[in-house]
Design an enzyme around this catalytic site. Sequence first.
Site, mmCIF file in Angstrom:
data_model
loop_
_atom_site.group_PDB
_atom_site.id
_atom_site.type_symbol
_atom_site.label_atom_id
_atom_site.label_comp_id
_atom_site.label_asym_id
_atom_site.label_seq_id
_atom_site.Cartn_x
_atom_site.Cartn_y
_atom_site.Cartn_z
ATOM 1 N N SER A 226 -0.869 -54.841 3.843
ATOM 2 C CA SER A 226 -1.768 -53.689 3.869
ATOM 3 C C SER A 226 -1.495 -52.793 5.062
ATOM 4 O O SER A 226 -2.228 -51.853 5.324
ATOM 5 C CB SER A 226 -3.219 -54.180 3.913
ATOM 6 O OG SER A 226 -3.388 -55.082 4.981
ATOM 7 N N THR B 83 -6.991 -52.636 7.217
ATOM 8 C CA THR B 83 -6.353 -51.832 8.254
ATOM 9 C C THR B 83 -6.418 -52.608 9.541
ATOM 10 O O THR B 83 -7.411 -53.293 9.789
ATOM 11 C CB THR B 83 -7.179 -50.533 8.424
ATOM 12 O OG1 THR B 83 -7.082 -49.801 7.217
ATOM 13 C CG2 THR B 83 -6.720 -49.700 9.600
ATOM 14 N N THR C 199 -2.342 -48.368 8.878
ATOM 15 C CA THR C 199 -2.579 -48.943 7.551
ATOM 16 C C THR C 199 -1.630 -48.364 6.513
ATOM 17 O O THR C 199 -1.077 -47.272 6.710
ATOM 18 C CB THR C 199 -4.032 -48.621 7.113
ATOM 19 O OG1 THR C 199 -4.358 -49.350 5.941
ATOM 20 C CG2 THR C 199 -4.244 -47.152 6.838
ATOM 21 N N ARG D 11 -3.139 -39.295 -1.073
ATOM 22 C CA ARG D 11 -4.465 -39.689 -0.582
ATOM 23 C C ARG D 11 -4.365 -40.115 0.889
ATOM 24 O O ARG D 11 -3.479 -40.874 1.273
ATOM 25 C CB ARG D 11 -5.011 -40.837 -1.423
ATOM 26 C CG ARG D 11 -6.408 -41.342 -0.997
ATOM 27 C CD ARG D 11 -6.329 -42.526 -0.055
ATOM 28 N NE ARG D 11 -7.645 -43.110 0.214
ATOM 29 C CZ ARG D 11 -7.864 -44.062 1.112
ATOM 30 N NH1 ARG D 11 -6.874 -44.527 1.832
ATOM 31 N NH2 ARG D 11 -9.068 -44.541 1.308
ATOM 32 N N THR E 177 -12.573 -50.186 9.352
ATOM 33 C CA THR E 177 -11.759 -50.629 8.226
ATOM 34 C C THR E 177 -12.634 -50.580 6.975
ATOM 35 O O THR E 177 -13.858 -50.515 7.068
ATOM 36 C CB THR E 177 -11.216 -52.052 8.466
ATOM 37 O OG1 THR E 177 -10.399 -52.435 7.346
ATOM 38 C CG2 THR E 177 -12.333 -53.068 8.626
ATOM 39 N N GLY E 178 -11.982 -50.590 5.825
ATOM 40 C CA GLY E 178 -12.739 -50.534 4.579
ATOM 41 C C GLY E 178 -12.512 -49.219 3.856
ATOM 42 O O GLY E 178 -11.497 -48.555 4.077
#
Length: 331
Positions: free
Chosen positions: A86, A188, A206, A216, A239-240
């Site tokens: 990731s 991330t 990330t 994106r 993160t998320g």
Amino acid sequence: MSNRRNFIKTSAMATVAVALQSFRSNEEEEPIITSGKINKPIVISTWNFGVKANGAAWEVLKNNGRALDAVEAGVKIPEADPKERSVGYGGRPDRDGRVTLDACIMDEFSNIGSVACLEYIKHPISVARAVMEKTPHVMLVGDGALQFALSQGFPKENLLLEESEKEWKEWLKKSEYSPKANIENHDTIGMIALDSFGNLSGACTTSGMAFKMHGRVGDSPIIGAGLYVDNEIGAATATGHGEEVIRIAGCHLVVELMRQGKSPQKACEEAVSRIVKLTKNRNKNLKDIQVGFIALNKKGEYGAYCVQGGFNYAVNDNSGNKLIDSDYFLK
Ligand code: ASP
């Protein structure tokens, strides 16, 4: 370093009883031991891979290195690790099969640098640092970022590895783009550190949401969203689901809440509660959302909070390197 000069600031942080003197580190200076209880140096970072990454950052910090050098060295570990799917090399591609990377970095002088949608470069964090130090700009994207990286001597490499390509081909069969919380399709590394000189810096890097639309960009390369550092107050990283972090200018918010006197823990909790509120207002399902914040203040106090369980973060200070499960909202 061009501007190698002493840097003296008096902290205005109301909750710190003593005035803290912070000096820019360089080879000629000794770290200033400030009065009051300050837990330094310290580095904290997101997720399990933060443990190893913190280890690399700690090598810099324990030798009285600068927080900026520590966070760059730290996040380069998962960036270069093909098993970390990731971040960086080996990251999962977008829906067109292209690995596009986002990263940003911020130092104690509020210098900032960022790259978004960068392809073929294993260490986007170092490109972000080069944007910060060698250009008059703060953010480069896409092909412009790649051209700049190549001009700086970064090697062009294939980042799409077999495992990720396989997963992408599998995903193509249904081509459903619905990011789910805590499914291993994103993560991330965000890292923030306080060095022995009492200075803060942060880095965030990330490959973003797996199978995202080409082009994106999430929160991670956006200063104020995925990362923010204010050397008088503290630092935060996220993160998320990047869209939700951007919506509330998340990390800037966390730092501003600390400026108002909140502890890092309370500041993270309040930022998450904003996300909760906006999600409800927008009639979206909170269960589909995961966002985690971690924060660190000038005293070396830290905290973390997230929308739902499953998020953890790593902390390395003089007491060792540990992994902590974050508290969360949805219980
Ligand atoms: N925040 C990242 C993004 O939205 C992904 C993650 O941290 O899980 O791109």
